[in-house]
Design an enzyme around this catalytic site. Structure first.
Site, PDB file in Angstrom:
ATOM      1  N   ILE A 212       0.833  -1.202   0.000  1.00  0.00           N
ATOM      2  CA  ILE A 212       0.000   0.000   0.000  1.00  0.00           C
ATOM      3  C   ILE A 212       0.870   1.255   0.000  1.00  0.00           C
ATOM      4  O   ILE A 212       0.582   2.223  -0.705  1.00  0.00           O
ATOM      5  CB  ILE A 212      -0.950  -0.021   1.212  1.00  0.00           C
ATOM      6  N   ASP A 231      11.299   4.253   4.571  1.00  0.00           N
ATOM      7  CA  ASP A 231      11.128   2.890   5.081  1.00  0.00           C
ATOM      8  C   ASP A 231      12.405   2.492   5.807  1.00  0.00           C
ATOM      9  O   ASP A 231      13.417   3.208   5.747  1.00  0.00           O
ATOM     10  CB  ASP A 231      10.812   1.895   3.952  1.00  0.00           C
ATOM     11  N   VAL A 255      11.110   4.665  11.737  1.00  0.00           N
ATOM     12  CA  VAL A 255      10.211   5.719  12.232  1.00  0.00           C
ATOM     13  C   VAL A 255      10.143   5.752  13.749  1.00  0.00           C
ATOM     14  O   VAL A 255       9.653   6.724  14.333  1.00  0.00           O
ATOM     15  CB  VAL A 255       8.778   5.565  11.643  1.00  0.00           C
ATOM     16  N   ASN A 282       1.898   5.651   7.090  1.00  0.00           N
ATOM     17  CA  ASN A 282       1.468   4.343   6.581  1.00  0.00           C
ATOM     18  C   ASN A 282       2.241   3.188   7.181  1.00  0.00           C
ATOM     19  O   ASN A 282       1.742   2.052   7.211  1.00  0.00           O
ATOM     20  CB  ASN A 282       1.613   4.320   5.054  1.00  0.00           C
ATOM     21  N   LEU A 290      -3.369 -14.434  20.012  1.00  0.00           N
ATOM     22  CA  LEU A 290      -4.330 -14.210  21.076  1.00  0.00           C
ATOM     23  C   LEU A 290      -3.604 -13.539  22.239  1.00  0.00           C
ATOM     24  O   LEU A 290      -2.433 -13.826  22.497  1.00  0.00           O
ATOM     25  CB  LEU A 290      -4.946 -15.530  21.525  1.00  0.00           C
ATOM     26  N   ASN A 293      -1.516 -15.489  24.535  1.00  0.00           N
ATOM     27  CA  ASN A 293      -0.286 -16.088  24.009  1.00  0.00           C
ATOM     28  C   ASN A 293       0.733 -15.054  23.538  1.00  0.00           C
ATOM     29  O   ASN A 293       1.804 -15.419  23.058  1.00  0.00           O
ATOM     30  CB  ASN A 293      -0.622 -17.008  22.827  1.00  0.00           C
ATOM     31  N   TYR A 347      -2.685  -4.897  17.345  1.00  0.00           N
ATOM     32  CA  TYR A 347      -2.867  -4.166  16.085  1.00  0.00           C
ATOM     33  C   TYR A 347      -4.107  -3.268  16.139  1.00  0.00           C
ATOM     34  O   TYR A 347      -4.058  -2.085  15.775  1.00  0.00           O
ATOM     35  CB  TYR A 347      -2.985  -5.186  14.952  1.00  0.00           C
TER      36      TYR A 347
END
Length: 441
Positions: A212, A231, A255, A282, A290, A293, A347
């Site tokens: 992306i 990057d 970053v 981005n 989980l 874990n 996330y």
């Protein structure tokens, strides 16, 4: 041009619905493949033709010809009883829509309306537009654009609406469906050439080596921006390729480094002799587990890259005076940050936080000329999704009203819309690029 949808022959044989090939924007081609019908009795209607300009054809509502778009001005609906106008306008015309048609409803910010009846009626438009989007077929989409009531009382052009209408009434919004976009009163700078709406702008895109991020850099460059591609040093080869394709510059940078913002500011000054006009946060990673874990490192890595870095870089660039007076700050969120996702607590936390950054800075930016917005992609076709098992991949593709995955270009086009000087009145929005994802939409 109709770009082929990503449809699996195996899925088709299994009877899984296949999406309509979406008509995406191609430079030099018409923004729409047919005429627009305008309707309603609102306060904006008489100025819409001039706002859209010569790039669009218009058709009388009573004509038998098929149409590529229908735009209804609902700003004049001040009582719930008047919502019947929506039925009256759309019901006879829906079967006349061309494939990949556009439906747009214009309303007034409900929170800016003091009259109880009018506020109720305007808020009702959201239920109508989201539901209609689920009923449309063959790649058609529906959007709701809320406008500030101050615009309704003005005479003359509606420059504040121009970039938004051009976006939602074109192939640039192919995978954007059932969204609510709020437009304010800030006077925009319209481009001399709509084919190069970012001419002269200095843009920074993090995570630009691939996927992306690389497409975002390419689209911003296509639209005239000078792009600094950022990057991590380990992605140097891909970063150099993106920079070469965009005729931009490559900036290998982590970053999360304490001096990341200073390095970006210095690079912009050295390479382009000025401030940053556009920054797209981005860069991002996943470490899915989980929560029971998940180890501390997996949590911290995702937080540092996906959320802490955008917040700290933006704060520092503002402190350094490295963002121009009309800067555009754009975050990449996710549907996971809106609806949540099993195994992605780390996330989803960061992606909800990106939306929080928009909410936190929109008032600070109000009236300054700067804007802040975010995109929230759904299922986008990338190398990562291509590697998924067949079952989960096909489910991900079909969990939206358009019955397919999006393309990286769909995210990039939405970011380019936010990035434009013409979008000065568009701030504080999070637009989902998800084809109207059926979860959390």
């Amino acid at each position: 041009m109709l770009e082929a949808a990503i449809n699996s022959p195996l899925a088709a044989k299994a009877g899984i619905p296949q999406g309509e090939p979406l008509r995406r924007f191609q430079p030099g081609e018409p923004l729409l493949c047919g005429p627009v019908v305008l309707g309603g009795s609102g306060r904006l209607l008489s100025r819409l033709r001039d706002t859209l300009g010569p790039d669009y054809q218009f058709l009388d509502a009573q004509a038998d010809s098929r149409r590529a778009a229908r735009v209804f001005d609902a700003t004049g609906i001040t009582r719930p009883e008047q919502l019947y106008q929506l039925y009256e306008f759309f019901h006879p015309q829906l079967r006349k829509l061309l494939p990949c048609a556009r439906v747009v409803v214009l309303g007034a910010h409900p929170e800016a309306v003091s009259d109880v009846d009018e506020r109720v009626a305007q808020r009702a438009l959201e239920g109508f537009s989201r539901s209609l989007a689920k009923e449309l077929r063959r790649g058609a989409t529906a959007q709701l654009v809320y406008t500030d009531p101050q615009l309704h009382a003005q005479d003359g052009s509606l420059d504040q609406l121009a970039s938004t209408l051009r976006f939602v009434l074109s192939g640039k919004s192919a995978f954007v469906d059932a969204q609510v976009i709020r437009v304010g009163t800030q006077a925009p700078q319209l481009p001399e050439n709509w084919e190069k709406p970012l001419a002269g702008q200095v843009a920074v895109v993090t995570g630009a080596a691939r996927g992306i991020g690389a497409t975002i850099a390419e689209v911003l460059a296509r639209d005239g921006a000078r792009v600094i591609c950022v990057d991590v040093p380990a992605a140097g080869e891909g970063l150099a390729q993106t920079a070469n394709r965009t005729k931009g510059t490559a900036l290998p940078l982590d970053v999360t480094s304490p001096d990341a913002a200073e390095t970006i500011a210095s690079n912009a000054e050295k390479r382009y002799g000025g401030q940053v006009d556009i920054i797209v946060h981005n860069a991002g990673v996943t470490r899915d587990k989980l929560l029971a874990n998940m180890n501390e490192g997996q949590w911290n890595l995702v937080q540092s890259i996906n959320l802490v870095a955008p917040v700290r870089i933006t704060e520092k660039l503002l402190e350094l005076g490295a963002l121009s007076d009309a800067a555009r700050v754009i975050g990449v969120s996710s549907m996971a940050g809106i609806a949540g996702n099993r195994g992605q607590t780390n996330y989803a936390t960061t992606k909800a936080g990106v939306i929080g950054l928009v909410d936190a800075l929109k008032e600070r930016f109000a009236g300054t000329g700067r804007t802040i917005n975010a995109v929230a992609p759904g299922f986008i076709e990338t190398a990562m999704t291509a590697a998924m098992p067949f079952g989960p991949r096909e489910v991900g593709r079909r969990l939206n009203s358009l019955n397919q995955g999006g393309q990286t270009i769909d995210v990039a086009e939405t970011i380019a819309y936010f990035a434009a000087p013409a979008s000065a009145a568009v701030s504080g929005n999070t637009v989902r690029v998800c084809g109207q994802n059926l979860l959390g939409a």
